[in-house]
Design an enzyme around this catalytic site. Structure first.
Site, PDB file in Angstrom:
ATOM      1  N   GLU A   1     -48.427  70.609  10.274  1.00 52.57           N
ATOM      2  CA  GLU A   1     -47.974  69.776  11.414  1.00 52.57           C
ATOM      3  C   GLU A   1     -48.307  70.761  12.806  1.00 52.57           C
ATOM      4  O   GLU A   1     -48.793  72.041  12.909  1.00 52.57           O
ATOM      5  CB  GLU A   1     -46.655  69.661  11.874  1.00 52.57           C
ATOM      6  CG  GLU A   1     -45.672  69.931  13.112  1.00 52.57           C
ATOM      7  CD  GLU A   1     -46.418  68.822  13.122  1.00 52.57           C
ATOM      8  OE1 GLU A   1     -46.026  67.342  12.283  1.00 52.57           O
ATOM      9  OE2 GLU A   1     -47.261  67.797  13.913  1.00 52.57           O
TER      10      GLU A   1
ATOM     11  N   GLY B   1     -41.116  65.124  14.014  1.00 57.06           N
ATOM     12  CA  GLY B   1     -42.616  64.329  14.165  1.00 57.06           C
ATOM     13  C   GLY B   1     -41.465  63.082  15.531  1.00 57.06           C
ATOM     14  O   GLY B   1     -41.008  63.436  16.801  1.00 57.06           O
TER      15      GLY B   1
ATOM     16  N   CYS C   1     -39.059  60.290  15.340  1.00 59.45           N
ATOM     17  CA  CYS C   1     -37.885  60.203  15.557  1.00 59.45           C
ATOM     18  C   CYS C   1     -37.322  61.240  16.770  1.00 59.45           C
ATOM     19  O   CYS C   1     -36.932  61.493  17.108  1.00 59.45           O
ATOM     20  CB  CYS C   1     -37.226  60.313  14.298  1.00 59.45           C
ATOM     21  SG  CYS C   1     -35.400  60.571  13.550  1.00 59.45           S
TER      22      CYS C   1
ATOM     23  N   LYS D   1     -30.836  58.619  21.485  1.00 59.14           N
ATOM     24  CA  LYS D   1     -29.250  58.557  21.169  1.00 59.14           C
ATOM     25  C   LYS D   1     -28.560  59.580  22.157  1.00 59.14           C
ATOM     26  O   LYS D   1     -27.557  59.978  22.735  1.00 59.14           O
ATOM     27  CB  LYS D   1     -28.779  59.191  19.880  1.00 59.14           C
ATOM     28  CG  LYS D   1     -29.124  58.209  19.152  1.00 59.14           C
ATOM     29  CD  LYS D   1     -30.101  56.305  18.881  1.00 59.14           C
ATOM     30  CE  LYS D   1     -30.607  56.137  19.926  1.00 59.14           C
ATOM     31  NZ  LYS D   1     -31.619  56.173  19.179  1.00 59.14           N
TER      32      LYS D   1
ATOM     33  N   ILE E   1     -37.729  48.792  21.454  1.00 62.93           N
ATOM     34  CA  ILE E   1     -37.869  50.208  22.309  1.00 62.93           C
ATOM     35  C   ILE E   1     -37.753  49.938  23.688  1.00 62.93           C
ATOM     36  O   ILE E   1     -36.643  50.503  24.602  1.00 62.93           O
ATOM     37  CB  ILE E   1     -39.359  51.037  22.406  1.00 62.93           C
ATOM     38  CG1 ILE E   1     -39.819  51.364  20.597  1.00 62.93           C
ATOM     39  CG2 ILE E   1     -39.715  51.677  23.884  1.00 62.93           C
ATOM     40  CD1 ILE E   1     -41.165  52.438  21.291  1.00 62.93           C
TER      41      ILE E   1
ATOM     42  N   VAL F   1     -47.763  38.932  30.998  1.00 61.32           N
ATOM     43  CA  VAL F   1     -48.434  39.942  31.755  1.00 61.32           C
ATOM     44  C   VAL F   1     -49.800  40.264  32.401  1.00 61.32           C
ATOM     45  O   VAL F   1     -51.243  40.151  31.086  1.00 61.32           O
ATOM     46  CB  VAL F   1     -47.875  41.898  31.813  1.00 61.32           C
ATOM     47  CG1 VAL F   1     -48.485  42.313  32.209  1.00 61.32           C
ATOM     48  CG2 VAL F   1     -46.855  41.483  31.412  1.00 61.32           C
TER      49      VAL F   1
ATOM     50  N   ARG G   1     -46.103  49.852  18.657  1.00 56.26           N
ATOM     51  CA  ARG G   1     -46.756  51.056  17.778  1.00 56.26           C
ATOM     52  C   ARG G   1     -47.129  50.907  16.395  1.00 56.26           C
ATOM     53  O   ARG G   1     -47.200  50.101  15.992  1.00 56.26           O
ATOM     54  CB  ARG G   1     -45.980  51.873  17.478  1.00 56.26           C
ATOM     55  CG  ARG G   1     -44.512  52.038  18.690  1.00 56.26           C
ATOM     56  CD  ARG G   1     -43.577  53.189  17.878  1.00 56.26           C
ATOM     57  NE  ARG G   1     -43.866  54.566  17.553  1.00 56.26           N
ATOM     58  CZ  ARG G   1     -44.407  55.508  18.390  1.00 56.26           C
ATOM     59  NH1 ARG G   1     -44.030  56.116  19.790  1.00 56.26           N
ATOM     60  NH2 ARG G   1     -44.599  56.960  18.263  1.00 56.26           N
TER      61      ARG G   1
ATOM     62  N   ASP H   1     -44.647  55.296   9.441  1.00 57.44           N
ATOM     63  CA  ASP H   1     -45.104  54.537   9.960  1.00 57.44           C
ATOM     64  C   ASP H   1     -46.354  55.080   9.690  1.00 57.44           C
ATOM     65  O   ASP H   1     -47.182  53.385  10.005  1.00 57.44           O
ATOM     66  CB  ASP H   1     -45.160  55.236  11.434  1.00 57.44           C
ATOM     67  CG  ASP H   1     -43.966  55.004  11.659  1.00 57.44           C
ATOM     68  OD1 ASP H   1     -42.479  54.593  11.512  1.00 57.44           O
ATOM     69  OD2 ASP H   1     -43.302  55.340  13.159  1.00 57.44           O
TER      70      ASP H   1
ATOM     71  N   HIS I   1      -7.415  49.262   7.824  1.00 53.65           N
ATOM     72  CA  HIS I   1      -6.451  48.551   9.567  1.00 53.65           C
ATOM     73  C   HIS I   1      -6.179  49.718  10.069  1.00 53.65           C
ATOM     74  O   HIS I   1      -4.772  50.577   9.670  1.00 53.65           O
ATOM     75  CB  HIS I   1      -4.980  47.674   8.898  1.00 53.65           C
ATOM     76  CG  HIS I   1      -5.378  47.526   9.993  1.00 53.65           C
ATOM     77  ND1 HIS I   1      -5.594  46.112  10.649  1.00 53.65           N
ATOM     78  CD2 HIS I   1      -3.310  47.127  10.784  1.00 53.65           C
ATOM     79  CE1 HIS I   1      -4.320  45.643  11.740  1.00 53.65           C
ATOM     80  NE2 HIS I   1      -3.703  46.716  12.147  1.00 53.65           N
TER      81      HIS I   1
HETATM   82  P1  NAI Z   1     -41.653  46.430  18.432  1.00 52.09           P
HETATM   83  O1  NAI Z   1     -42.526  45.356  18.196  1.00 52.09           O
HETATM   84  O2  NAI Z   1     -39.845  45.943  18.625  1.00 52.09           O
HETATM   85  O3  NAI Z   1     -41.063  44.981  19.705  1.00 52.09           O
HETATM   86  C1  NAI Z   1     -42.408  44.310  21.005  1.00 52.09           C
HETATM   87  C2  NAI Z   1     -41.895  43.704  21.939  1.00 52.09           C
HETATM   88  O4  NAI Z   1     -43.277  43.777  22.809  1.00 52.09           O
HETATM   89  C3  NAI Z   1     -41.923  42.494  21.271  1.00 52.09           C
HETATM   90  O5  NAI Z   1     -40.970  41.661  21.684  1.00 52.09           O
HETATM   91  C4  NAI Z   1     -43.595  41.935  21.400  1.00 52.09           C
HETATM   92  O6  NAI Z   1     -43.165  40.390  22.015  1.00 52.09           O
HETATM   93  C5  NAI Z   1     -43.174  42.057  23.147  1.00 52.09           C
HETATM   94  N1  NAI Z   1     -44.585  42.040  23.520  1.00 52.09           N
HETATM   95  C6  NAI Z   1     -46.099  42.608  23.233  1.00 52.09           C
HETATM   96  N2  NAI Z   1     -46.518  42.209  23.867  1.00 52.09           N
HETATM   97  C7  NAI Z   1     -46.435  41.744  24.894  1.00 52.09           C
HETATM   98  C8  NAI Z   1     -47.364  41.774  26.033  1.00 52.09           C
HETATM   99  N3  NAI Z   1     -48.889  41.223  26.057  1.00 52.09           N
HETATM  100  N4  NAI Z   1     -46.492  40.988  27.032  1.00 52.09           N
HETATM  101  C9  NAI Z   1     -45.195  41.060  26.802  1.00 52.09           C
HETATM  102  N5  NAI Z   1     -44.097  41.853  26.109  1.00 52.09           N
HETATM  103  C10 NAI Z   1     -45.205  41.878  24.683  1.00 52.09           C
HETATM  104  O7  NAI Z   1     -42.110  47.598  19.113  1.00 52.09           O
HETATM  105  P2  NAI Z   1     -41.755  48.105  20.005  1.00 52.09           P
HETATM  106  O8  NAI Z   1     -40.007  48.348  20.404  1.00 52.09           O
HETATM  107  O9  NAI Z   1     -42.157  48.832  20.635  1.00 52.09           O
HETATM  108  O10 NAI Z   1     -41.454  49.318  18.874  1.00 52.09           O
HETATM  109  C11 NAI Z   1     -42.201  49.875  18.447  1.00 52.09           C
HETATM  110  C12 NAI Z   1     -41.285  50.796  16.945  1.00 52.09           C
HETATM  111  O11 NAI Z   1     -40.611  51.672  16.984  1.00 52.09           O
HETATM  112  C13 NAI Z   1     -40.688  49.295  15.952  1.00 52.09           C
HETATM  113  O12 NAI Z   1     -40.772  48.977  14.679  1.00 52.09           O
HETATM  114  C14 NAI Z   1     -39.494  49.975  16.003  1.00 52.09           C
HETATM  115  O13 NAI Z   1     -38.833  49.449  14.635  1.00 52.09           O
HETATM  116  C15 NAI Z   1     -39.816  51.315  15.777  1.00 52.09           C
HETATM  117  N6  NAI Z   1     -38.264  51.859  17.050  1.00 52.09           N
HETATM  118  C16 NAI Z   1     -36.974  51.595  15.790  1.00 52.09           C
HETATM  119  C17 NAI Z   1     -35.957  52.147  16.774  1.00 52.09           C
HETATM  120  C18 NAI Z   1     -34.731  52.300  15.853  1.00 52.09           C
HETATM  121  O14 NAI Z   1     -34.072  52.006  14.788  1.00 52.09           O
HETATM  122  N7  NAI Z   1     -33.830  52.375  16.831  1.00 52.09           N
HETATM  123  C19 NAI Z   1     -36.474  52.511  17.463  1.00 52.09           C
HETATM  124  C20 NAI Z   1     -37.147  52.549  18.766  1.00 52.09           C
HETATM  125  C21 NAI Z   1     -37.994  51.809  18.005  1.00 52.09           C
END
Ligand code: NAI
Length: 444
Positions: A33, A39, A41, A50, A178, A231, A262, A301, A432
């Site tokens: 590492e 990592g 998480c 959290k 995220i 954007v 990511r 990942d 319940h």
């Molecule tokens: P994501 O893929 O979930 O969401 C990215 C979002 O950005 C999408 O809705 C997309 O349409 C949007 N986007 C892309 N390009 C854009 C633009 N030019 N303008 C505006 N919006 C745009 O990715 P995110 O949220 O970054 O998470 C990354 C990874 O991390 C995911 O695979 C997720 O599952 C994981 N993760 C899991 C968590 C959990 O299990 N609680 C918590 C945080 C992350």
């Protein structure tokens, strides 16, 4: 040259779990590492968010204190203390992992490992050789190439978690997992939050109906959303985008978070091992997580499958079983996921949208938090669960939002792994009063 049974590159949830399990099964392991153990998480993902989310939840409860008969409450929000508590949680968990890696069968090397060939890696000038190698190097935030002044720093999720001050106005690009979690947290902290999203709805992983209701809830809490917006630039003052009507809009923001996905963390030295990979989709693996060089596996990942800590951990166990020649019944295709907004959202299996898209016959059984005694007693009446069932009664999936939705979905996940029918679910006694009765009510 050090020889060992198993080399693991990366000590995130995939890597450290593989090391722990392999060592307990009698294999000798060297794990590398370059950064902190735990990592994404533990250091900049699930756990720090959290910790922040819990603070935001307490603040929300305090802001609604009068609902609970607590009138005239006054408090001072100490963000430094919030950060300090988060850091304490992280260091306690890091020492837990370090203790776990102190197993006599494990050698932990705190250095960056690079492939020399398909059986050998080097780190800190030393070479290590193994019959089996697991690559668990994780992922990195994606970024958009936008026009932006040099003076303006756009944050990724790691940067936002290490801020030492609370921004007054935060603009989040991306309403994925995220983006939504941070929107909920910082809204709870009192920051003015605006989210700009390219798609029509937030959280593409979720049932669109559930995602929409959750977004509306966050809107009521004060988060502003601009959906179907592109954007175009980051400016000195904030973020410029074209909204769904084609208008050019600028949102003023003190901080900008880029949360547009990511990407797998791959390196040029992977070429020395000879397996297939790409920067966009990560390391190519088969259903047993074997790369195109069969004694090398890629988990978590970096294989671009499901970017979830629990997916990485279970992939780790499955791979070690493969190495040991042991069969198992781990269902990597039944992968629950949760989004820790307030309230939470969670899902496993098919959504109603996917059933429609794939032409699958289904029955959608719904149940609402507002009809559950425990939810009302908790003052948590907002929520909907959708249970997707085949005409023969097989559980196809479940998507939900509402307080503790993740715990409810975990039950569905267990039932799906054991091929329980909806009728059998309806016949399982549920305590319940608990929120678990929301699931049972859908099944009845
Ligand atoms: P994501 O893929 O979930 O969401 C990215 C979002 O950005 C999408 O809705 C997309 O349409 C949007 N986007 C892309 N390009 C854009 C633009 N030019 N303008 C505006 N919006 C745009 O990715 P995110 O949220 O970054 O998470 C990354 C990874 O991390 C995911 O695979 C997720 O599952 C994981 N993760 C899991 C968590 C959990 O299990 N609680 C918590 C945080 C992350």
């Amino acid at each position: 040259m050090t020889k060992t049974d198993l080399i693991i590159i990366g000590a995130g949830p995939g890597g450290y779990r593989a090391a722990e399990y392999a060592a307990k099964q009698g294999l000798t392991v060297v794990i590398f590492e370059a950064d902190q153990v735990g990592g994404t998480c533990l250091n900049v993902g699930c756990i720090p968010t959290k910790s922040f989310a819990r603070d935001a939840e307490i603040i929300r409860t305090l802001n609604n204190a009068e609902d609970f008969g607590l009138n005239g409450l006054d408090y001072e929000f100490d963000f430094q203390k919030v950060v300090q508590r988060k850091n304490e949680v992280l260091s306690s968990l890091r020492s837990g992992i370090e203790t776990l890696l102190a197993h006599p069968n494990i050698t932990f090397v705190k250095a960056e490992a690079q492939f020399v060939d398909a059986h050998t890696v080097k780190a800190d000038g030393q070479e290590y050789e193994a019959a089996h190698i697991i690559v668990a190097t994780g992922s990195v935030p994606k970024t958009l190439r936008l026009e932006q002044p040099v003076s303006r720093r756009v944050l990724d999720s790691s940067d936002l978690l290490s801020l030492d001050h609370l921004p007054e106005r935060l603009c989040i690009i991306g309403a994925g997992v995220i983006g939504m979690e941070f929107a909920s947290i910082f809204n709870g902290f009192g920051t003015e939050v605006t989210v700009v999203e390219f798609l029509k709805e937030c959280l593409p992983v979720l049932d669109a109906d559930i995602a929409k209701r959750l977004r509306k809830t966050l809107e009521k809490q004060g988060v502003t959303f601009h959906m179907q917006s592109v954007v175009t630039a980051i400016t000195e003052d904030g973020v410029m985008f074209t909204d769904k009507k084609g208008n050019a809009v600028t949102i003023a923001a003190d901080e900008v978070l880029m949360a547009v996905g990511r990407a797998p963390r791959v390196f040029a030295h992977f070429n020395h091992a000879g397996f297939e990979f790409s920067e966009r989709t990560g390391i190519v693996v088969n259903e047993h997580l074997q790369t195109t060089v069969p004694h090398i596996y890629a988990i978590g990942d970096v294989n671009g499958r499901q970017m979830l800590a629990h997916a990485a951990e279970m992939q780790a166990v499955h791979v070690v079983n493969q190495i040991l020649g042991k069969s198992d019944d781990i269902r990597l295709d039944i992968m629950p996921a949760a989004i820790f907004t307030q309230p939470e959202a969670a899902c496993v299996g098919l959504s109603e949208d996917l059933c429609k898209e794939q032409g699958i016959d289904y029955v959608c059984k719904k149940s609402f938090w507002r009809a559950n005694g425990k939810a009302l007693a908790m003052n948590e009446s907002d929520g909907l669960l959708k249970l997707m069932v085949s005409p023969q009664g097989a559980i196809l999936g479940c998507h939900a939002y509402g307080a503790h939705a993740a715990d409810l979905i975990q039950e569905v996940s267990a039932l799906m792994c054991r091929q329980t029918t909806v009728e059998q679910l309806a016949h399982i006694v549920h305590i319940h009063p608990t929120l678990s009765e929301i699931l049972q009510a859908a099944a009845l």
